[in-house]
Motif scaffolding. Structure first.
Motif, PDB file in Angstrom:
ATOM      1  N   VAL A  15       0.829  -1.155   0.051  1.00  0.00           N
ATOM      2  CA  VAL A  15      -0.030  -0.020   0.006  1.00  0.00           C
ATOM      3  C   VAL A  15       0.924   1.349  -0.095  1.00  0.00           C
ATOM      4  N   THR A  16       0.683   2.145  -0.967  1.00  0.00           N
ATOM      5  CA  THR A  16       1.160   3.434  -0.922  1.00  0.00           C
ATOM      6  C   THR A  16       0.262   4.712  -0.799  1.00  0.00           C
ATOM      7  N   ALA A  17       0.245   5.606   0.063  1.00  0.00           N
ATOM      8  CA  ALA A  17      -0.782   6.525   0.188  1.00  0.00           C
ATOM      9  C   ALA A  17       0.000   7.751  -0.134  1.00  0.00           C
ATOM     10  N   VAL A  18      -0.849   8.696  -1.007  1.00  0.00           N
ATOM     11  CA  VAL A  18      -0.089   9.942  -1.266  1.00  0.00           C
ATOM     12  C   VAL A  18      -0.960  10.950  -0.539  1.00  0.00           C
ATOM     13  N   GLN A  19      -0.318  11.637   0.347  1.00  0.00           N
ATOM     14  CA  GLN A  19      -0.712  12.862   1.159  1.00  0.00           C
ATOM     15  C   GLN A  19      -0.221  14.253   0.685  1.00  0.00           C
ATOM     16  N   THR A  20      -1.061  15.124   0.935  1.00  0.00           N
ATOM     17  CA  THR A  20      -0.457  16.365   0.590  1.00  0.00           C
ATOM     18  C   THR A  20      -0.094  16.920   1.966  1.00  0.00           C
ATOM     19  N   ILE A  21       0.802  18.138   1.931  1.00  0.00           N
ATOM     20  CA  ILE A  21       1.245  18.703   3.279  1.00  0.00           C
ATOM     21  C   ILE A  21       1.627  20.100   2.743  1.00  0.00           C
ATOM     22  N   SER A  22       1.158  21.202   3.389  1.00  0.00           N
ATOM     23  CA  SER A  22       1.318  22.628   3.264  1.00  0.00           C
ATOM     24  C   SER A  22       2.698  23.195   3.640  1.00  0.00           C
ATOM     25  N   ARG A  71       1.009   8.671 -11.539  1.00  0.00           N
ATOM     26  CA  ARG A  71       2.404   8.873 -11.857  1.00  0.00           C
ATOM     27  C   ARG A  71       3.362   7.775 -11.397  1.00  0.00           C
ATOM     28  N   LEU A  72       2.975   7.378 -10.131  1.00  0.00           N
ATOM     29  CA  LEU A  72       3.586   6.072  -9.297  1.00  0.00           C
ATOM     30  C   LEU A  72       3.595   4.852 -10.028  1.00  0.00           C
ATOM     31  N   ILE A  73       2.765   4.834 -11.131  1.00  0.00           N
ATOM     32  CA  ILE A  73       2.591   3.610 -11.765  1.00  0.00           C
ATOM     33  C   ILE A  73       3.542   3.711 -13.038  1.00  0.00           C
ATOM     34  N   GLU A  74       4.653   2.669 -12.787  1.00  0.00           N
ATOM     35  CA  GLU A  74       5.787   2.836 -13.722  1.00  0.00           C
ATOM     36  C   GLU A  74       5.926   1.529 -14.643  1.00  0.00           C
ATOM     37  N   ASN A  75       5.979   0.458 -13.992  1.00  0.00           N
ATOM     38  CA  ASN A  75       6.221  -0.775 -14.679  1.00  0.00           C
ATOM     39  C   ASN A  75       5.184  -1.946 -14.561  1.00  0.00           C
ATOM     40  N   GLU A  76       4.307  -1.779 -13.581  1.00  0.00           N
ATOM     41  CA  GLU A  76       3.523  -2.899 -13.420  1.00  0.00           C
ATOM     42  C   GLU A  76       2.273  -2.234 -13.211  1.00  0.00           C
ATOM     43  N   PRO A  77       0.939  -2.875 -13.180  1.00  0.00           N
ATOM     44  CA  PRO A  77      -0.283  -2.033 -12.941  1.00  0.00           C
ATOM     45  C   PRO A  77      -0.404  -2.156 -11.396  1.00  0.00           C
ATOM     46  N   ALA A  78      -1.138  -1.284 -11.163  1.00  0.00           N
ATOM     47  CA  ALA A  78      -1.498  -0.706  -9.562  1.00  0.00           C
ATOM     48  C   ALA A  78      -3.194  -0.823  -9.517  1.00  0.00           C
ATOM     49  N   LEU A  79      -3.361  -0.695  -8.324  1.00  0.00           N
ATOM     50  CA  LEU A  79      -4.992  -0.454  -8.113  1.00  0.00           C
ATOM     51  C   LEU A  79      -5.221   0.840  -7.398  1.00  0.00           C
ATOM     52  N   VAL A  80      -5.934   1.868  -7.971  1.00  0.00           N
ATOM     53  CA  VAL A  80      -6.303   3.143  -7.200  1.00  0.00           C
ATOM     54  C   VAL A  80      -7.646   2.801  -6.531  1.00  0.00           C
ATOM     55  N   VAL A  81      -7.688   2.946  -5.199  1.00  0.00           N
ATOM     56  CA  VAL A  81      -8.651   2.387  -4.184  1.00  0.00           C
ATOM     57  C   VAL A  81      -9.053   3.502  -3.377  1.00  0.00           C
ATOM     58  N   ASN A  82     -10.019   3.710  -3.262  1.00  0.00           N
ATOM     59  CA  ASN A  82     -10.762   4.682  -2.053  1.00  0.00           C
ATOM     60  C   ASN A  82     -10.488   4.113  -0.864  1.00  0.00           C
TER      61      ASN A  82
END
Length: 230
Positions: free
Chosen positions: A29-36, A80-91
């Motif tokens: 699991v990779t989580a993309v989080q924003t930071i101010s 853009r983190l998906i480079e070489n293999e498929p990945a699931l984008v999931v809520n």
């Protein structure tokens, strides 16, 4: 298969339960989080790692978007983190109840999507007529998902992904099996946010809301599903 998501500040316990289900089925699991403020990154990461153990965190800077919610990461920052293999984008509030190895039987030029089942307090399940919560994105699809303003967790981003990739020539295969479960809760966005997403689609593709809805129902084979009431 890797899951890419972004965790919110509400309903944390439910998100933790969903994360546990992903890890139980051996998904990284990779989580993309924003930071101010970059100076707060170390403290923020420590807090998130404690709340969501076993997750790789990727931090991106807050970015204004048409929805006025800079804490919602752009979809492009995730795919853009998906480079070489498929990945699931999931809520982040979707529980994975079982394996779905049968997805591998679908041709590779196909966008596979999972349609959630809403779970009521009595445990009963209902297939969701509208919305999409699980996407298998391949590296070949990434270039067809440019940054046009959609952000994770904001309305219409899910329809945009299906529409953009279908128009780019990818087939769509929707899984209606009770694999992806969602606890019913009050809506997290309002009609204004919905109208912003619709307007982005109209300006970019010249498609109206009704036509977009019909398009998605057709592509995901949901014309005959009853909509929720109440």
């Amino acid at each position: 298969m890797k899951i890419i998501t972004s965790f919110g500040t509400r309903r944390v316990k439910r998100q933790q339960e969903c994360l546990a289900s992903w890890l139980m089925h051996d998904h990284a699991v990779t989580a993309v989080q924003t930071i101010s403020r970059p100076t707060h990154a170390k403290t923020y990461l420590a807090k998130m790692r404690k709340a969501f153990p076993g997750v790789e965190f990727v931090l991106v800077a807050d970015k204004p978007n048409p929805f006025g919610r800079p804490t919602c990461p752009p979809i492009t920052s995730m795919v853009r983190l998906i480079e070489n293999e498929p990945a699931l984008v999931v809520n982040s509030d979707i529980e994975i109840a079982s394996e779905f190895d049968h997805w591998g039987e679908v041709p590779g030029n196909t966008l596979r999507v999972g349609i959630r089942h809403d779970q009521a307090e009595d445990g009963s399940l209902r297939l969701r007529k509208y919305g999409i919560d699980v996407f298998e994105i391949t590296p070949a699809m990434v270039e067809h998902l440019p940054d046009i303003g959609f952000a994770f967790g904001c309305p219409v981003w899910d329809y945009w992904v299906v529409y953009a990739l279908s128009e780019a020539g990818f087939k769509v295969s929707a899984d209606h099996n009770p694999i992806f479960l969602h606890e019913e809760h009050t809506r997290a966005w309002d009609d204004k946010a919905q109208s912003i997403g619709v307007e982005i689609m109209r300006n970019r593709y010249g498609i109206r809301q009704r036509d977009l809805t019909q398009y998605i129902l057709r592509e995901t084979n949901r014309f005959d599903i009853a909509a929720a009431t109440g």
